[in-house]
Design an enzyme around this catalytic site. Structure first.
Site, PDB file in Angstrom:
ATOM      1  N   GLY A  62       0.832  -1.195   0.000  1.00  0.00           N
ATOM      2  CA  GLY A  62       0.000   0.000   0.000  1.00  0.00           C
ATOM      3  C   GLY A  62       0.868   1.246   0.000  1.00  0.00           C
ATOM      4  O   GLY A  62       2.055   1.189   0.336  1.00  0.00           O
ATOM      5  N   CYS A  89       5.399  -6.048   1.717  1.00  0.00           N
ATOM      6  CA  CYS A  89       5.724  -4.620   1.649  1.00  0.00           C
ATOM      7  C   CYS A  89       5.068  -3.864   2.819  1.00  0.00           C
ATOM      8  O   CYS A  89       5.488  -4.010   3.951  1.00  0.00           O
ATOM      9  CB  CYS A  89       5.331  -4.047   0.295  1.00  0.00           C
ATOM     10  SG  CYS A  89       6.084  -2.434  -0.040  1.00  0.00           S
ATOM     11  N   HIS A 175       7.798  -7.492  -3.684  1.00  0.00           N
ATOM     12  CA  HIS A 175       6.504  -7.885  -4.272  1.00  0.00           C
ATOM     13  C   HIS A 175       6.652  -9.181  -5.070  1.00  0.00           C
ATOM     14  O   HIS A 175       7.139  -9.166  -6.200  1.00  0.00           O
ATOM     15  CB  HIS A 175       5.976  -6.763  -5.177  1.00  0.00           C
ATOM     16  CG  HIS A 175       5.481  -5.578  -4.419  1.00  0.00           C
ATOM     17  ND1 HIS A 175       4.181  -5.464  -3.980  1.00  0.00           N
ATOM     18  CD2 HIS A 175       6.120  -4.459  -3.999  1.00  0.00           C
ATOM     19  CE1 HIS A 175       4.036  -4.325  -3.323  1.00  0.00           C
ATOM     20  NE2 HIS A 175       5.198  -3.696  -3.317  1.00  0.00           N
ATOM     21  N   ASP A 234     -16.353  -9.656 -22.397  1.00  0.00           N
ATOM     22  CA  ASP A 234     -16.820  -9.428 -21.026  1.00  0.00           C
ATOM     23  C   ASP A 234     -18.341  -9.503 -20.923  1.00  0.00           C
ATOM     24  O   ASP A 234     -18.888 -10.240 -20.109  1.00  0.00           O
ATOM     25  CB  ASP A 234     -16.341  -8.063 -20.520  1.00  0.00           C
ATOM     26  CG  ASP A 234     -14.844  -7.890 -20.663  1.00  0.00           C
ATOM     27  OD1 ASP A 234     -14.136  -8.918 -20.722  1.00  0.00           O
ATOM     28  OD2 ASP A 234     -14.390  -6.741 -20.736  1.00  0.00           O
ATOM     29  N   LYS A 379      -9.038 -10.246 -17.472  1.00  0.00           N
ATOM     30  CA  LYS A 379      -9.510 -10.626 -18.813  1.00  0.00           C
ATOM     31  C   LYS A 379      -9.200 -12.079 -19.158  1.00  0.00           C
ATOM     32  O   LYS A 379     -10.055 -12.791 -19.697  1.00  0.00           O
ATOM     33  CB  LYS A 379      -8.869  -9.698 -19.850  1.00  0.00           C
ATOM     34  CG  LYS A 379      -9.267  -9.988 -21.292  1.00  0.00           C
ATOM     35  CD  LYS A 379     -10.687  -9.603 -21.586  1.00  0.00           C
ATOM     36  CE  LYS A 379     -10.822  -8.095 -21.663  1.00  0.00           C
ATOM     37  NZ  LYS A 379     -12.156  -7.662 -22.133  1.00  0.00           N
TER      38      LYS A 379
END
Length: 523
Positions: A62, A89, A175, A234, A379
């Site tokens: 964040g 993180c 990360h 979609d 997607k």
């Protein structure tokens, strides 16, 4: 995945969102391992979290500092649940800060590639080399560890990992969810399977079954819904899912908003009625959209105008359906997670980037309630689900197309003439990229009409006409994207055709900006 986000009917890893733009990538990596995962706000109540019976909890990154007055306020009791916890993180800073360590502004901030050296054996690094290439993004560091914690790894500048395995808490400064950490997926695999004990039996079939059951429960035995169909993957997948749940009580509506691609209004009608067997009401509202857009140049205003008009059309069409078939209470939309995270902070304190027509800018007095079955998916996940639903590849492999259509690819005012110019140029781009075999290798490829005119020479005539930009990007999920190095011969062919065949364009340029710092669309 939304249909079962609050149901402990299967093994789940919960990711608590502290505001990172990439929180959902953690969930995505876990789903790729066939383990169910869900992103929830860091402010979730402890009882709600317990009710989900998660196998483990991941604390995301964040943008905040844990010592800020407005730092995200998660319940520190989460760290006392005796569940496996992985802090990433900001998650590491949160653990250190709330368990008695000390977090301070780092004298040497780390952004980008870094090398981590592992000095102590840890379950989270099992099977991984002692030195790893990782991706860092932090301005603070844990200066001192909480009681009971051991330093596990460092970079040349700061702490990179710590653990207290007796309390089942691990924390890393880098990360693992991004591709820039090559062994990040292996680290997450260690947490999910070896530490949390997941089985890896979550599949698209589970998602389909649970989503259908969720929609049935939500709409009931007599409720009716309408679905916004665009012709893309979609909305098609969303429609088929809801159709499986409620059958002919779903009416699909396809709106010509005046900024579709060339001949798309006719093509979509032909394809979706025939191949998917969906009830389809086609509405040509192009004149009313273009009237509303007259004189508008601000991109956010364009998006909100199109969003508002879109809902107005649906309200009108639902009224017609109500009179002929009975009450309609629900609107189905194919909203995906990148739309959500870039538009509005629905999960945690993630920052807004831009408004999407189907998630932001909706009028407060909208009469229809929303069903968004794909809201937490990327997607490629939607394509996998669509394949299991039997949707043909010609629909599933269609490149993403923005809800506001060509309006956000026409910089400046949107007029009938400018739409026609861009439609012609865009059709050439699409045709040539398909012919060269690049269409399915690209995330998106399209033309943009710029509010710039340039001098040119055609024959013996001096011209002063529009500039067209070509955009082609490679991406995994639209969250980040690299410009595509298309062959020069292909670009030359596209440019020659556009300048020769499209009246009103005399210059073509190629956009070589990645995301970030740019966005995929120009507006």
């Amino acid at each position: 995945m939304t249909s079962s986000a609050h149901s402990p009917t299967h093994q789940t890893i919960v990711i608590l969102d502290f505001g990172s733009q990439y929180t959902q990538l953690i969930a995505r990596r876990i789903r790729e391992m066939k383990v169910h995962s869900v992103v929830l706000p860091c402010t979730i109540k402890l009882d709600e979290l317990r009710a989900m019976q998660p196998l483990g909890v991941i604390l995301s990154g964040g943008p905040s500092s844990v010592f800020d007055a407005d730092a995200p306020a998660a319940d520190p009791a989460i760290l006392q649940m005796n569940l496996p916890v992985l802090g990433i993180c900001y998650g590491l800073h949160y653990i250190a800060h709330h368990l008695g360590g000390k977090v301070v502004p780092a004298p040497a901030r780390e952004y980008g590639h870094a090398e981590v050296h592992i000095s102590v054996g840890s379950k989270i690094f099992a099977g991984l080399p002692d030195t790893m290439q990782v991706w860092m993004s932090h301005g603070d560091e844990a200066q001192s560890l909480p009681p009971g914690f051991t330093e596990v790894a460092r970079t040349s500048n700061a702490l990179a990992a710590m653990h207290d395995e007796s309390r089942r808490i691990w924390a890393i400064q880098f990360h693992p969810e991004v591709h820039h950490t090559p062994l990040g997926a292996d680290l997450l695999h260690n947490f999910v399977f070896d530490i949390c004990g997941a089985k890896g039996d979550w599949t698209p079939e589970h998602f389909i079954a649970e989503t259908i059951a969720s929609v049935k429960a939500k709409v009931g035995d007599s409720g009716r819904a309408i679905c916004a169909l665009s012709g893309g993957v979609d909305s098609a997948v969303a429609a088929v899912l809801v159709h499986r749940a409620i059958g002919d009580r779903l009416m699909c509506i396809f709106v010509n908003n005046g900024v579709l691609r060339k001949d798309e209004f006719a093509k979509v009608q032909q394809h979706l009625r025939g191949n998917l067997g969906l009830n389809l009401d086609a509405v040509d509202a192009s004149a009313r959209f273009l009237t509303k857009l007259k004189g508008v140049t601000d991109p956010e205003q364009k998006r909100k105008i199109i969003g508002n008009e879109f809902i107005a059309v649906f309200d009108e069409e639902s009224e017609k359906i109500r009179k002929s078939r009975g009450a309609v209470d629900w609107l189905v939309q194919g909203t995906l997670y990148p739309d959500v995270i870039e538009s509005v902070s629905v999960r945690g304190p993630s920052q807004t980037i831009k408004t999407h027509h189907n998630v932001g800018g909706l009028p407060e007095n909208m009469k229809l309630k929303l069903i968004e079955p794909l809201r937490d998916l990327f997607k490629d996940e939607v394509r996998l689900i669509g394949r299991d639903l039997g949707i043909p590849d010609e629909v599933l492999q269609r490149q993403p197309f923005p809800g506001p259509g060509l309006a956000v690819r026409i910089l400046g005012e949107v007029t009938v003439d400018r739409v026609a110019i861009l439609q012609a140029a865009d059709e050439i781009v699409s045709a040539e990229i398909k012919a060269a075999g690049y269409y399915n290798k690209l995330w998106q490829s399209f033309a943009v009409l710029l509010p710039v005119q340039s001098v040119g020479v055609m024959g013996d005539q001096r011209t002063y006409a529009n500039v067209c930009a070509i955009r082609a990007v490679q991406s995994e999920d639209g969250m980040t994207a690299d410009w595509a190095p298309l062959p020069h011969d292909l670009l030359r062919k596209i440019s020659n055709r556009i300048v020769s065949e499209v009246r009103g364009i005399n210059r073509v340029v190629y956009d070589i900006t990645s995301k970030p710092p740019g966005t995929i669309e120009w507006e």
